[in-house]
Write an enzyme that holds these catalytic residues in place. Structure first.
Site, mmCIF file in Angstrom:
data_model
loop_
_atom_site.group_PDB
_atom_site.id
_atom_site.type_symbol
_atom_site.label_atom_id
_atom_site.label_comp_id
_atom_site.label_asym_id
_atom_site.label_seq_id
_atom_site.Cartn_x
_atom_site.Cartn_y
_atom_site.Cartn_z
ATOM 1 N N SER A 263 0.833 -1.198 0.000
ATOM 2 C CA SER A 263 0.000 0.000 0.000
ATOM 3 C C SER A 263 0.862 1.239 0.000
ATOM 4 O O SER A 263 1.833 1.342 0.737
ATOM 5 C CB SER A 263 -0.968 -0.036 1.188
ATOM 6 O OG SER A 263 -0.622 0.921 2.139
ATOM 7 N N LYS A 264 0.472 2.130 -0.871
ATOM 8 C CA LYS A 264 1.196 3.394 -1.019
ATOM 9 C C LYS A 264 1.148 4.148 0.322
ATOM 10 O O LYS A 264 2.123 4.754 0.737
ATOM 11 C CB LYS A 264 0.518 4.177 -2.138
ATOM 12 C CG LYS A 264 1.033 5.565 -2.333
ATOM 13 C CD LYS A 264 1.951 5.683 -3.523
ATOM 14 C CE LYS A 264 2.360 7.140 -3.717
ATOM 15 N NZ LYS A 264 3.759 7.299 -4.023
ATOM 16 N N ARG A 265 -0.008 4.056 0.973
ATOM 17 C CA ARG A 265 -0.165 4.766 2.241
ATOM 18 C C ARG A 265 0.824 4.282 3.300
ATOM 19 O O ARG A 265 1.215 5.008 4.184
ATOM 20 C CB ARG A 265 -1.595 4.605 2.760
ATOM 21 C CG ARG A 265 -2.312 5.918 2.829
ATOM 22 C CD ARG A 265 -3.685 5.797 3.426
ATOM 23 N NE ARG A 265 -4.367 4.568 3.020
ATOM 24 C CZ ARG A 265 -5.058 3.811 3.857
ATOM 25 N NH1 ARG A 265 -5.184 4.137 5.112
ATOM 26 N NH2 ARG A 265 -5.638 2.700 3.404
ATOM 27 N N GLY A 267 3.763 3.339 2.613
ATOM 28 C CA GLY A 267 5.133 3.592 2.172
ATOM 29 C C GLY A 267 5.650 2.631 1.109
ATOM 30 O O GLY A 267 6.813 2.705 0.740
#
Ligand code: GLU
Length: 495
Positions: A263-265, A267
Site C-alpha cells: 500500500s502506497k499509504r 510507504g
C-alpha cells in the site's frame, strides 16, 4: 416510465464483435500502484496475445477521489511501459466516450429496462447515503420491492425522489466462473439489493462497470480480487439483461509480506517511485508480469522476458490465485540483469543524467564513466555516489594506501607515486592504452607486482577505496593534468 429502446439499440449496434477486447479501467488516483500496473499489463497482454483490441477507460465517477493531473499520469505510465491502447479518451473509438463521467446519462435507460424485466425496482425509501455505503448489509424486506406498477407511476408523477435497486432473488444460489478461482457459488440471500441508480440519477460504480463492459464489447475482465464479492451481483445483472458474461480473471493482491497488502499509504513504492529509485521500466514490467503469473511448458524456467516475448508466452491459465509477495531483492536482480543487457550506448544514455548529478565538469566524458559502471550497477540511483570523486577529490585517510593483497603500505606507496609521476608526465598522447603501458612497463622495471603500483595510483587519483574502474581508466578519464595534480597531492600526504 417507457424505456428508450432505440437509444439502447443504437448503443448496442456499435459493439464490435468477434475479437478479443480487453480494457484497463483505472480510477485516476495520481499514481500507478504495482497491482494496477500488473492489471494493466495482463489486460494488455491478453489483447495482444490474441490479436485483440485493448481499451483504456477512465473510471472517474468517484469525484471525491479525483486528483488534478491524475489522468495524465495514467497516459504517461502506459506510454512509458509500451502498453499502447487502441481505443480510449485520447484516441477515440467506436464505443466512446471512454471517460465514465462523460457517459453519465447513458445508464438510466438500462436501469429502466431492468425494472421492466423485473430485475430491478424503484425504491422511494429515505435512506441516507451513509447507510447505503456502510457495507453493513442486513437483508430486511424493502417495502418498495412489492410496489405495484401503479403505485410506482404515482410516486414518479408526484416527483418523489428515488433510487433504482437491483432485485436479487431471495432464494437459490448464483454461481460464477473465474479463470483462476474456478466456480464460486454464493447464496442469493447473502447479496444485497444494491443501488444501481442513485438519487441524483447517476449510476453507482457497480452498475456503470457492468453496462460499460457490455457496451464496449469487453470479452475478458481482469481486475483485483477485491471485486470478487461483487461478481455474483454482476452476473445476475448480465443474466437479467440477457448479455454474454465476460471471462473473469480476478488477481490476488500484491503483498508486502505474508500478512499485508502493498500500500502506497504504508510507504510501499508505486511504479513512479520505483522509476525514481533507479529501476528500469522494462525490468519492473518483467518482474511485475511474474507476480502472479508463470509461464508454462518449455518456458517454465525462463525469467527474463521482453514485452514481445510476454505477448507470445502469456496465457491466462498461468495466472495464479495465490497472493504474490513483492520482493525488492528479486526486482534488484532483474534490474541489474536489464542494466547489463543494455548496449553500451543505451546504458550511457540512461546513466548520463545520474552521472551528471555529481560529475558537473564538462571536460569529463560521461560516456567513459558509464562504460565503467555498466557491469557493476544495480540501480541507476547508486551512480552519483559512486562517481562523485571524478569532480572533486574527496578527503581521504592515509591508511587507504595500506593494502595487504597489493602488498602496499604508506612507505611503499610513496616510492610508487614518486616513480609514477614522471612516467605519466612523459606521456604525450593521453589514451587509455598509453596510461596502461606506461604503468605496466614501470611496474616491470621496478620489479613489483602490477597491483603494488596500481593501488597507490588509484587511491591517489580517486581518494576512495572502492571505485568503478581501476587506476588506468580513472587516470585516463581524469585527464593528464588532473591526474598529476592528484598524484602529487597523494605524495604530499605521504610526506
Ligand atoms: N476502476 C477500478 C479500479 O481502479 C477498476 C475495476 C475493474 O477493472 O473492474 O480499481
Amino acid at each position: 416510465m417507457a424505456v428508450d429502446m432505440k437509444f439502447i439499440e443504437e448503443l448496442e449496434s456499435r459493439i464490435p464483435k468477434g475479437k478479443v477486447r480487453t480494457r484497463f479501467a483505472p480510477s485516476p488516483t495520481g499514481y500507478m500502484h504495482v497491482g494496477n500496473l500488473r492489471t494493466a499489463l495482463y489486460t494488455w497482454l491478453i489483447a495482444r496475445h490474441n490479436d485483440g483490441t485493448f481499451i483504456l477507460r477512465i473510471e472517474d465517477t468517484d469525484q471525491g477521489r479525483l486528483v488534478e493531473g491524475a489522468v495524465d499520469v495514467i497516459y504517461k505510465t502506459m506510454a512509458e511501459c509500451g502498453l499502447t491502447h487502441d481505443e480510449g479518451p485520447d484516441v477515440g473509438g467506436p464505443v466512446g466516450p471512454y471517460v465514465q463521467t462523460e457517459r453519465r446519462d447513458l445508464y438510466l435507460p438500462f436501469a429502466q429496462l431492468l425494472v421492466e424485466k423485473g430485475a430491478a425496482y424503484y425504491c422511494f425509501c429515505e435512506k441516507s447515503e451513509s447507510e447505503e455505503d456502510s457495507g453493513e448489509f442486513n437483508r430486511a424486506a424493502d417495502p418498495c420491492r412489492e410496489l405495484s406498477a401503479e403505485e410506482v407511476a404515482a410516486n414518479l408523477a408526484a416527483g418523489k425522489p428515488y433510487v433504482i435497486r437491483q432485485r436479487i432473488p431471495t432464494e437459490g444460489t448464483t454461481t460464477f466462473h473465474d479463470v483462476s478461482f474456478g466456480d464460486i457459488t454464493v447464496e442469493n440471500k447473502t447479496l444485497d439489493d444494491q443501488v444501481l441508480i442513485k438519487r441524483d440519477g447517476l449510476p453507482t460504480y457497480n452498475f456503470a462497470n457492468v453496462v460499460d463492459d457490455h457496451l464496449m464489447g469487453i470479452t475478458h475482465v481482469v481486475r483485483g480480487s477485491e471485486y470478487l464479492s461483487s461478481a455474483p451481483k454482476y452476473n445476475l445483472l448480465y443474466e437479467a439483461f440477457g448479455w454474454e458474461i465476460p471471462t473473469y480473471v480476478h488477481c490476488s493482491p500484491v503483498m508486502r509480506d505474508a500478512q499485508n497488502k502493498m500500500s502506497k499509504r504504508h510507504g510501499d513504492p508505486s511504479y513512479e517511485d520505483l522509476i525514481a529509485k533507479g529501476y528500469l521500466t522494462n525490468a519492473v514490467l518483467n518482474y511485475v508480469a511474474l507476480l502472479g503469473w508463470s509461464p508454462k511448458g518449455e518456458l517454465s524456467e525462463q525469467e527474463i522476458f521482453s514485452l514481445e516475448e510476454l505477448v507470445d508466452a502469456f496465457d491466462i491459465a498461468g495466472i495464479s490465485k495465490s497472493p504474490a509477495i513483492f520482493d525488492i531483492v528479486k526486482l534488484d536482480h532483474f534490474n541489474a540483469t536489464y542494466l547489463r543487457a543494455l548496449t553500451p550506448e543505451e546504458f550511457a544514455r540512461v546513466a548520463e543524467p545520474y552521472i551528471r548529478q555529481s560529475v558537473k565538469n564538462p571536460d569529463i566524458d560521461a560516456a567513459q564513466i558509464a562504460a565503467l559502471l555498466q557491469a557493476r550497477c544495480e540501480h541507476l540511483t547508486d551512480i552519483p555516489e559512486k562517481v562523485d570523486f571524478f569532480d572533486e577529490l574527496p578527503e581521504y585517510d592515509i591508511e587507504f594506501f595500506t593494502n595487504k593483497k597489493s602488498k602496499t603500505n604508506p612507505d611503499i606507496c610513496r616510492d610508487m607515486l614518486k616513480a609514477a609521476i614522471p612516467a605519466l608526465t612523459s606521456i604525450d598522447s593521453w589514451t587509455n592504452e598509453a596510461v596502461h603501458d606506461a604503468l605496466i612497463n614501470l611496474a616491470a622495471s621496478l620489479e613489483v607486482k602490477n597491483a603494488t603500483l596500481m593501488w597507490p595510483v588509484r587511491i591517489a587519483a580517486a581518494g576512495k577505496l572502492v571505485t568503478p574502474g581501476g587506476a588506468v581508466e580513472i587516470c585516463h578519464i581524469l585527464g593528464k593534468d588532473e591526474t598529476l595534480r592528484r598524484l602529487n597531492l597523494g605524495l604530499e600526504k605521504l610526506g
